[in-house]
Design an enzyme around this catalytic site. Structure first.
Site, PDB file in Angstrom:
ATOM      1  N   PRO A   1      21.548  -2.863  10.006  1.00 22.60           N
ATOM      2  CA  PRO A   1      20.325  -1.526   9.741  1.00 22.60           C
ATOM      3  C   PRO A   1      19.311  -1.715   8.790  1.00 22.60           C
ATOM      4  O   PRO A   1      18.248  -1.446   9.073  1.00 22.60           O
ATOM      5  CB  PRO A   1      21.269  -0.574   9.342  1.00 22.60           C
TER       6      PRO A   1
ATOM      7  N   ARG B   1       1.023  -1.305   0.177  1.00 25.06           N
ATOM      8  CA  ARG B   1       0.059   0.113   0.001  1.00 25.06           C
ATOM      9  C   ARG B   1       0.953   1.267  -0.224  1.00 25.06           C
ATOM     10  O   ARG B   1       0.264   2.141  -0.456  1.00 25.06           O
ATOM     11  CB  ARG B   1      -0.783   0.058   1.440  1.00 25.06           C
TER      12      ARG B   1
ATOM     13  N   CYS C   1      -5.154 -18.545  16.546  1.00 29.75           N
ATOM     14  CA  CYS C   1      -5.768 -18.547  17.668  1.00 29.75           C
ATOM     15  C   CYS C   1      -7.155 -19.098  17.673  1.00 29.75           C
ATOM     16  O   CYS C   1      -7.933 -19.464  18.656  1.00 29.75           O
ATOM     17  CB  CYS C   1      -6.060 -16.983  18.175  1.00 29.75           C
TER      18      CYS C   1
END
Length: 810
Positions: free
Chosen positions: A274, A21, A42
């Site tokens: 990084p 997006r 879950c």
């Protein structure tokens, strides 16, 4: 810009969608070693238990659909083997075993966590499973379909373990939970977990707390689970839910810095390399309240981390992660348990000073159908009132309150902010005083010193002889159970009975949940009493926290006992929305108006109602027929019996009445007298104990009002035992050592103390008569004797003795 994401469940899939997006032109490769991405892990236990019928509903996105919608190169059954952070390369293995190398500009690690599977003997026995992914689910589901599972053992009492216990129970198995700690649900305090213990036991789930598993063996087609206590359990299926550990191998071998627990990241979720970021179960991050490394195995924070990391990977480090306080919720059969922030036990372990409050109130207006109790516990700073954490247990509305408090905690809110918060109110949804507001009021009173409290742990450890314990509930509530050593002075009678409470004593008052105790506390403080504390959470919290959890094997779901009456003939009573003693009082009033043999079905939302109803039936002689529990509603069936007394029939022409003369004040003889009296009361007829001379010492109050005495009365008071706790054995007293030893042995053997036997006698209707002549001679006032004692003379005794079939002189 080319992004590689390792791990395609919650964090990885969310990050991939967010990157797309943000950058339509980016190249995104999603690497997942399993066959599925973006599935509802879950929800896995509920598919096993049949609550979720369709397996397809577990998948939020298929790899094909996700790839097409977000233009992501999704590679399932591809495992990342290694990372070269210098060359920005990832070595990947395909499903066929061949390997290749992929380069990246930015890399996201979302490897998750893996279940702990300790190297126990026999752990690879058929029928022993872990549950972490869809493949695990399919194996368990298939096993249940091909094997008759009558008994299951769940090792571990965490969220997954409890959810699996519930769903295996729904599947028809008797379930036992083995947990090394003394409680289930580690994120909450013991007092909140005790609600779960009671509910699990009511559902027929066996709890084996404080026990570990040593090994497994296979015997006669079943699995034998050997515990470290020497006990064994037999099972047809075992689920290991011991815990999980972060998957950090890739990071470690790549030279990425690890913390004390997981992959170390900075506030932008960037690792020591990084161009490598990390999210989800594998990372550690500083706790916003406690500081220090913190692991958080929760889907909500993982998705939030993924969104932040994705933006930082695309735009550069511009959004910081604030950290997670561990807000969680779980369904355990009919109840819900939620927690956020730090529990009291964690604060204690960290050495952080704190205060607590415990409140119980209705999830919505009690007069509107479907109101259930919510118990809410807060922890907060003793100086500023900053909220550290909250825990809540109930049937309905738990998640709503925990989410509300979680937001305040993350913003550094205090208990005063709880009372300032506005909640939407209408009878179906809340009360004019929402449970959050009530919790805030009580916490503010505690913080300001208006309501000094004592916790259940402090009371359980206290020397009862050093405090005056006052139960301000109604006599009906008191008769169903109280705290050892408590005297019953109902709140509405308190002002007229202040003389029974020693002004110089440490006074602890309690009621069912704390409100009436607070009102009693304010009365006493306003009347000059200086040291008065209210029991936090009341008798409900104390009784649950001190309940005995006996290890028994779990029982499969069963049908309620047949009521034995046609549906149309059954009386029905709705006691929903009422708290104790409301339901029991309604039952009493209804049964009083029934005929012998009639039955009544009572429905209530008070979680302790079924146990109270059983106790009430035992004490009144009515028949407790059955009990069921579903969706937080507790239904019992009671049959009225003829006015009772006994199943024992006296000999022809004989009397069932018994009379005892208590002449001695020896501890052993007093115990024997009250044991016999209680047994006699259970067999029916009238039972009378006549106390004369030294026997009067047995029925003296522990805390007596000041009474003016002449010189002889003061001499008797000085020379004789002041109350039942000062009595000595007739033999082997050994300057009081034998007396204390006897009481200690009685406690260890779970034998009622003399004071408990005396209360039972009064409750069972035993008549206690003090000799008027001896009282006058020894200077003893009626006010110095325990409640329930009447005063009489020789004529009274002779009348009772003449009507008795048994007379004993002790």
């Amino acid at each position: 810009m080319k992004h590689i994401i390792i791990g395609g469940v919650a964090g990885g899939a969310t990050a991939a969608a967010r990157i797309r997006r943000a950058d339509e032109n980016a190249e995104i490769v999603l690497v997942e070693k399993g066959k599925y991405i973006s599935y509802a892990n879950c929800g896995l236990p509920y598919y096993i238990g049949g609550v979720i019928k369709s397996r397809d509903k577990l998948f939020v996105q298929t790899p094909e659909a996700f790839s097409r919608r977000f233009n992501v190169d999704v590679r399932t059954r591809h495992e990342a083997l290694s990372i070269d952070t210098e060359r920005h390369e990832v070595s990947i293995r395909r499903a066929d075993g061949t390997t290749y190398t992929e380069t990246y500009d930015r890399l996201l690690l979302s490897p998750g966590a893996e279940p702990v599977r300790p190297p126990l003997e026999g752990i690879d026995t058929e029928g022993i499973f872990t549950l972490r992914n869809v493949d695990d689910t399919d194996r368990i589901h298939s096993y249940l379909g091909t094997h008759r599972v009558r008994h299951a053992v769940v090792v571990g009492g965490g969220f997954i373990g409890l959810e699996m216990a519930e769903n295996l129970h729904h599947a028809g198995a008797g379930v036992s939970i083995v947990e090394m700690a003394d409680q289930v649900m580690a994120p909450v305090d013991f007092s909140i977990a005790s609600h779960v213990h009671r509910h699990l036991m009511d559902k027929g789930v066996g709890l084996w707390l404080g026990r570990g598993v040593e090994r497994f063996t296979s015997e006669n087609g079943s699995i034998k689970v050997w515990l470290n206590t020497g006990e064994t359990l037999s099972a047809d299926l075992v689920l290991l839910s011991i815990g999980v550990r972060p998957s950090v191998r890739l990071a470690r071998e790549a030279g990425i810095e690890l913390g004390a627990r997981g992959i170390k990241v900075n506030r932008w979720l960037q690792t020591s390399s990084p161009d490598v970021y990390a999210v989800g179960d594998a990372i550690e991050y500083e706790h916003p309240i406690a500081g220090g490394p913190w692991l958080n195995y929760l889907a909500g924070p993982a998705n939030r981390q993924a969104r932040i990391a994705a933006d930082n990977m695309v735009y550069g480090n511009r959004e910081e992660y604030e950290g997670s306080i561990g807000t969680s919720v779980a369904k355990v059969f009919d109840i819900t348990v939620g927690a956020t922030g730090l529990a009291a036990k964690h604060l204690k372990r960290m050495g952080v000073p704190y205060l607590t409050s415990v409140t119980t109130s209705s999830s919505h207006a009690g007069y509107y159908p479907g109101a259930f109790n919510l118990t809410l516990k807060l922890t907060f700073a003793p100086d500023t009132g900053r909220i550290y954490g909250a825990q809540c247990v109930g049937v309905d509305g738990v998640d709503k309150r925990i989410d509300e408090i979680a937001m305040l905690i993350k913003r550094g809110g205090t208990v005063r902010d709880l009372v300032r918060t506005e909640q939407a109110y209408a009878p179906p949804f809340s009360s004019a005083k929402d449970p959050v507001a009530i919790a805030g009021y009580v916490a503010c009173n505690t913080l300001d010193g208006v309501m000094p409290v004592v916790t259940w742990r402090e009371l359980a450890a206290a020397d009862r002889s050093e405090v005056c314990l006052v139960d301000v509930r109604t006599p009906e509530e008191y008769s169903l159970g109280t705290i050892d050593g408590a005297v019953n002075i109902p709140l509405d009678d308190l002002r007229g009975r202040l003389g029974e409470i020693d002004r110089e004593s440490d006074v602890i008052v309690f009621c069912a949940v704390g409100l009436r105790g607070y009102l009693a506390q304010r009365i006493l403080l306003g009347r000059g009493y200086r040291r008065v504390r209210n029991l936090a959470g009341g008798y409900k919290t104390y009784s649950l926290a001190t309940q005995k959890v006996e290890p028994v094997e779990g029982q499969p779901c069963g049908q309620a006992e047949d009521s034995g009456a046609e549906s149309g003939d059954m009386l029905r009573l709705d006691a929903c929305g009422l708290q104790c003693p409301g339901p029991i009082m309604q039952v009493k009033n209804a049964v009083d108006g029934m005929k012998a043999g009639q039955r009544i079905e009572v429905r209530a939302t008070d979680p302790g109602f079924a146990r109270d109803a059983e106790s009430w039936c035992r004490s009144t002689g009515n028949k407790f027929v059955s009990k069921t529990s579903e969706g937080g509603y507790h239904t019992v069936v009671i049959e009225k019996r003829e006015a009772c007394g006994s199943a024992v029939t006296p000999a022809a022409g004989g009397s069932r009445d018994k009379t005892f003369i208590m002449f001695s004040d020896s501890l052993d003889r007093a115990i024997a007298t009250f044991v016999l009296a209680n047994g006699a009361a259970a067999t029916g007829g009238k039972v009378t104990i006549f106390f004369t001379f030294w026997g009067l010492n047995v029925i003296k109050k522990r805390r007596k009002p000041h009474v003016e005495k002449d010189i002889f009365g003061r001499m008797f008071a000085w020379m004789l035992p002041s109350d039942s706790t000062c009595l000595h054995l007739s033999k082997m007293s050994m300057l009081g050592l034998g007396d204390r030893l006897m009481r200690h042995i009685m406690r260890r053997k779970n034998i009622s103390q003399l004071e408990e036997l005396m209360r039972e006698a009064v409750y069972n209707g035993v008549e206690l008569i003090a000799c008027q002549m001896t009282m006058d001679m020894m200077g003893i006032s009626r006010d110095e004797l325990i409640d329930g004692v009447t005063v009489g003379g020789v004529a009274t005794y002779m009348e009772r003795a003449g009507n008795s079939g048994v007379n004993l002189f002790i």
